[in-house]
Design a protein around this motif. Structure first.
Motif, PDB file in Angstrom:
ATOM      1  N   LEU A  52       6.168 -19.710  23.355  1.00  0.00           N
ATOM      2  CA  LEU A  52       7.633 -19.645  23.243  1.00  0.00           C
ATOM      3  C   LEU A  52       8.149 -18.227  23.461  1.00  0.00           C
ATOM      4  N   SER A  53       7.439 -17.251  22.902  1.00  0.00           N
ATOM      5  CA  SER A  53       7.850 -15.851  23.075  1.00  0.00           C
ATOM      6  C   SER A  53       7.757 -15.428  24.534  1.00  0.00           C
ATOM      7  N   ALA A  72       8.089  -9.542  24.709  1.00  0.00           N
ATOM      8  CA  ALA A  72       6.765  -9.479  25.335  1.00  0.00           C
ATOM      9  C   ALA A  72       5.751  -8.891  24.352  1.00  0.00           C
ATOM     10  N   ALA A  73       6.170  -7.888  23.597  1.00  0.00           N
ATOM     11  CA  ALA A  73       5.289  -7.308  22.574  1.00  0.00           C
ATOM     12  C   ALA A  73       4.991  -8.334  21.483  1.00  0.00           C
ATOM     13  N   VAL A  74       5.993  -9.093  21.090  1.00  0.00           N
ATOM     14  CA  VAL A  74       5.794 -10.158  20.094  1.00  0.00           C
ATOM     15  C   VAL A  74       4.775 -11.167  20.616  1.00  0.00           C
ATOM     16  N   ALA A  75       4.932 -11.578  21.864  1.00  0.00           N
ATOM     17  CA  ALA A  75       3.982 -12.522  22.471  1.00  0.00           C
ATOM     18  C   ALA A  75       2.576 -11.925  22.492  1.00  0.00           C
ATOM     19  N   GLY A  76       2.476 -10.656  22.837  1.00  0.00           N
ATOM     20  CA  GLY A  76       1.184  -9.985  22.843  1.00  0.00           C
ATOM     21  C   GLY A  76       0.538  -9.946  21.468  1.00  0.00           C
ATOM     22  N   LEU A  77       1.347  -9.720  20.443  1.00  0.00           N
ATOM     23  CA  LEU A  77       0.816  -9.701  19.075  1.00  0.00           C
ATOM     24  C   LEU A  77       0.351 -11.084  18.638  1.00  0.00           C
ATOM     25  N   ARG A 113      -3.959  -8.408   5.018  1.00  0.00           N
ATOM     26  CA  ARG A 113      -2.747  -7.571   4.947  1.00  0.00           C
ATOM     27  C   ARG A 113      -2.256  -7.192   6.342  1.00  0.00           C
ATOM     28  N   LEU A 114      -3.193  -6.867   7.220  1.00  0.00           N
ATOM     29  CA  LEU A 114      -2.820  -6.547   8.593  1.00  0.00           C
ATOM     30  C   LEU A 114      -2.155  -7.745   9.261  1.00  0.00           C
ATOM     31  N   SER A 115      -2.700  -8.922   9.064  1.00  0.00           N
ATOM     32  CA  SER A 115      -2.126 -10.141   9.619  1.00  0.00           C
ATOM     33  C   SER A 115      -0.712 -10.375   9.107  1.00  0.00           C
ATOM     34  N   VAL A 116      -0.521 -10.212   7.816  1.00  0.00           N
ATOM     35  CA  VAL A 116       0.809 -10.386   7.214  1.00  0.00           C
ATOM     36  C   VAL A 116       1.773  -9.330   7.754  1.00  0.00           C
ATOM     37  N   ALA A 117       1.316  -8.092   7.868  1.00  0.00           N
ATOM     38  CA  ALA A 117       2.174  -7.016   8.376  1.00  0.00           C
ATOM     39  C   ALA A 117       2.596  -7.285   9.820  1.00  0.00           C
ATOM     40  N   ILE A 118       1.650  -7.727  10.638  1.00  0.00           N
ATOM     41  CA  ILE A 118       1.984  -8.055  12.033  1.00  0.00           C
ATOM     42  C   ILE A 118       3.025  -9.163  12.074  1.00  0.00           C
ATOM     43  N   ASN A 119       2.838 -10.198  11.260  1.00  0.00           N
ATOM     44  CA  ASN A 119       3.787 -11.310  11.246  1.00  0.00           C
ATOM     45  C   ASN A 119       5.169 -10.849  10.786  1.00  0.00           C
TER      46      ASN A 119
END
Length: 134
Positions: A52-53, A72-77, A113-119
């Motif tokens: 979707l992103s 695009a950065a969101v999609a990449g993440l 924590r990294l996963s939560v921070a990215i989200n």
């Protein structure tokens, strides 16, 4: 208009998953069952939101260039989370379930924590794009 709808869908989907689905899984199911379900849901969530992103990025590229770069950065993440981060989290969780504690527990907490921070960064980025293109 299509881009706006897609960005709104991404934002709504991310909020719903983070605020309703994930907490409900962990409160309604036993730990073993919730772990199995989460392992099956997250790859689908990341893939769906990443696609979707990417589609939203394509629809706004020529009208909102800066916002398209953000999407695009969101999609990449989403790709990084699905292909790199989740397998590492699962491997460390498997070590913990096999009785290895200490370093595995510390590593799991760090990766989670990294996963939560990215989200969270993704949610804020998508909200910013939504406000700017609305």
């Amino acid at each position: 208009m299509t881009g706006l709808v897609l960005v709104a869908a991404i934002f709504g989907g991310m909020l719903f998953f983070a605020l309703v689905v994930a907490p409900m899984i962990f409160t309604a199911l036993q730990p073993d069952a919730s772990g199995v379900l989460i392992r099956r849901m997250f790859p689908v969530y990341y893939l769906y939101m990443g696609v979707l992103s990417a589609l939203a990025t394509l629809t706004i590229t020529f009208t909102h260039e800066v916002e398209a770069v953000v999407l695009a950065a969101v999609a990449g993440l989403f790709w990084v989370s699905r292909q790199i981060l989740m397998p590492r989290i699962n491997a460390v969780r498997d070590q913990m379930n096999a009785g290895e504690s200490g370093p595995a527990t510390t590593r799991f907490k760090h990766l989670h924590r990294l996963s939560v921070a990215i989200n969270l960064v993704q949610i804020l980025a998508v909200l910013t794009v939504l406000v700017r293109i609305a």
